[in-house]
Write an enzyme that holds these catalytic residues in place. Sequence first.
Site, PDB file in Angstrom:
ATOM      1  N   HIS A 250     -15.671  35.747 -31.858  1.00 65.51           N
ATOM      2  CA  HIS A 250     -16.465  34.355 -32.236  1.00 65.51           C
ATOM      3  C   HIS A 250     -16.714  34.373 -33.699  1.00 65.51           C
ATOM      4  CE1 HIS A 250     -18.984  36.797 -29.114  1.00 65.51           C
ATOM      5  NE2 HIS A 250     -18.036  37.670 -29.187  1.00 65.51           N
TER       6      HIS A 250
ATOM      7  N   GLU B 114      -5.199  17.545 -36.538  1.00 61.81           N
ATOM      8  CA  GLU B 114      -6.155  17.233 -36.199  1.00 61.81           C
ATOM      9  C   GLU B 114      -6.211  16.216 -35.081  1.00 61.81           C
ATOM     10  OE1 GLU B 114      -9.098  16.647 -40.563  1.00 61.81           O
ATOM     11  OE2 GLU B 114      -7.200  16.552 -40.307  1.00 61.81           O
TER      12      GLU B 114
ATOM     13  N   SER C 145      -4.974  11.942 -49.269  1.00 60.01           N
ATOM     14  CA  SER C 145      -6.112  10.734 -49.425  1.00 60.01           C
ATOM     15  C   SER C 145      -5.732   9.715 -50.736  1.00 60.01           C
ATOM     16  CB  SER C 145      -7.475  11.617 -49.556  1.00 60.01           C
ATOM     17  OG  SER C 145      -8.565  10.280 -50.508  1.00 60.01           O
TER      18      SER C 145
ATOM     19  N   ASN D 129       1.221  -1.410   0.490  1.00 63.06           N
ATOM     20  CA  ASN D 129       0.036   0.417  -0.224  1.00 63.06           C
ATOM     21  C   ASN D 129       0.527   1.288   0.481  1.00 63.06           C
ATOM     22  OD1 ASN D 129      -1.710  -1.534   0.271  1.00 63.06           O
ATOM     23  ND2 ASN D 129      -2.726  -1.400   2.562  1.00 63.06           N
TER      24      ASN D 129
ATOM     25  N   LYS E 133      -6.161  16.180 -52.648  1.00 67.43           N
ATOM     26  CA  LYS E 133      -5.908  16.735 -50.841  1.00 67.43           C
ATOM     27  C   LYS E 133      -4.429  16.588 -50.561  1.00 67.43           C
ATOM     28  CE  LYS E 133      -8.808  17.477 -48.863  1.00 67.43           C
ATOM     29  NZ  LYS E 133      -9.849  16.175 -47.982  1.00 67.43           N
TER      30      LYS E 133
HETATM   31  N1  ARG Z   1      -1.057  -3.491  -6.994  1.00 66.56           N
HETATM   32  C1  ARG Z   1      -1.659  -3.078  -6.216  1.00 66.56           C
HETATM   33  C2  ARG Z   1      -1.879  -2.005  -6.468  1.00 66.56           C
HETATM   34  O1  ARG Z   1      -1.307  -1.304  -7.460  1.00 66.56           O
HETATM   35  C3  ARG Z   1      -0.747  -2.160  -5.312  1.00 66.56           C
HETATM   36  C4  ARG Z   1      -1.425  -2.317  -3.454  1.00 66.56           C
HETATM   37  C5  ARG Z   1      -1.982  -4.249  -3.138  1.00 66.56           C
HETATM   38  N2  ARG Z   1      -2.282  -3.969  -2.507  1.00 66.56           N
HETATM   39  C6  ARG Z   1      -2.915  -5.026  -1.384  1.00 66.56           C
HETATM   40  N3  ARG Z   1      -3.235  -4.696  -0.072  1.00 66.56           N
HETATM   41  N4  ARG Z   1      -3.608  -5.953  -2.103  1.00 66.56           N
HETATM   42  O2  ARG Z   1      -2.873  -0.988  -5.735  1.00 66.56           O
END
Ligand code: ARG
Length: 455
Positions: free
Chosen positions: A154, A288, A275, A108, A281
């Site tokens: 405009h 674009e 084209s 995390n 063209k």
């Molecule tokens: N692959 C996960 C992500 O990108 C990493 C974190 C995963 N954590 C967990 N508790 N499963 O979010």
Amino acid sequence: MKLWEKRFKDRKEDPFLEKFNASITEDFFLFGAEIEASRAYAKALHKAGILSENELKIILDGLDKVVEKVKNGIDARQYEDVHTLVESLLIDEIGDVGKKLHTGRSRNEQVVTDEKIWLRHRLIGLIELLKELQGTVIKVAEENFDVIFPGYTHLQQAQPVLFSHYIMSLFWALERDKERLLMALKRLTTLPLGSGALAGTSVPLDRDFLAKELGFREPTENSMDTVADRSFLIDALFAISMIALDLSRYAEDFIIYSSREFGFLELEDHISTSSSLMPQKKNPDFFELIRGKTGRFVSYLNSLIVTVKGLPMTYNKDLQEDKFPIFRAVSEIEEILVAFNKCLKGIHPVPEKIREKMDSFMLATDLVDYLVGKGIPFREAHGIVGEIVFTAQKEGKELRELSIEELRKFSDVFDEAVYEVCDFEKSIKNKKTYGSTNPEFVRKQIEKAREILKS
Ligand code: ARG
């Protein structure tokens, strides 16, 4: 093999769901940052007394070997994500010592650490690309400094301006884009590592040391906020979307201005296409595409905003969806900046054609100013010129074609000097305000722009 497989007994993998859960195909771009962060983390573990000097050395060498191995090509699809990939490969390389690296660490916090490290490099790269483009804008402005151009509101001809003034307007939009990227960079200065899964860790990690090792200014203040936060990605996505939005407007201008109906710009052959059916063209495909791809960036920004909306604190797997938008947005805006820069070098104003299409009634405001100079209150002068325009257009005459006698029917203050006012160059030179299209001010503007680019 899963790093968490012991949690279950005889868990039968459903290959489809495993693949659905995995992010390795989307987060492999974080590999370099994951290695960098793992090295620093190993050092911090050593400082905290978790790894001996020798174990640290083994892990650092092992991480080198992982890099080598990945360079030589591996099948990454067997891993869940980039974090488990690095840890698993490390254990493959060095055995049991490798199993200590994850002490007190959570994916995390790893994921946000990697993202911040990766994004820092890429945003700095984007700033460089913006500067290069700004350099081209100045060059185009200087090469065509005196070309007179119709300024539009405009999409109706409004007042004459210098082409250099028009094109320099892009410089300042890009300058703001740069500032927004710098703001997004500021959001990347705090270090997530040491936040654990959400509560911090009982390992006495020196987070200031970790921050320094990884180029962060300081550690984050709240471990829960740290693993939940993705606003730093949203800031970057917004900054990137604004670049695309800005460029889309100029791309649109160049497309219109290079059409037969306008004929103001000639596009060099290598920035044009043709084209498969219509041999005559000459199409502005690249502009674009730049205009068309803008929608993607807004979607990337939107998708992450919606992902985050209403998510309970703290980490939720939904957040894994942050990779696709940020990676695609950064990579694609880099391409767009390079393409736009190349194409901008290939546009050339065609002064004679522009002159042919310039509407003399764009000088009506100058005529009002002339009357104001003779002491007539503005609103009254505006009305007089309004009547003159109406009558001239009804009779199919240009402003200059009206004789003094005809003009005097509307106001007796008209004299021969009025014909000097009815002139595009004079109109431009007559502007008195800083930031206006007056050549003196445009020169100052370019000078200032040059200074900004140098600093
Ligand atoms: N692959 C996960 C992500 O990108 C990493 C974190 C995963 N954590 C967990 N508790 N499963 O979010």
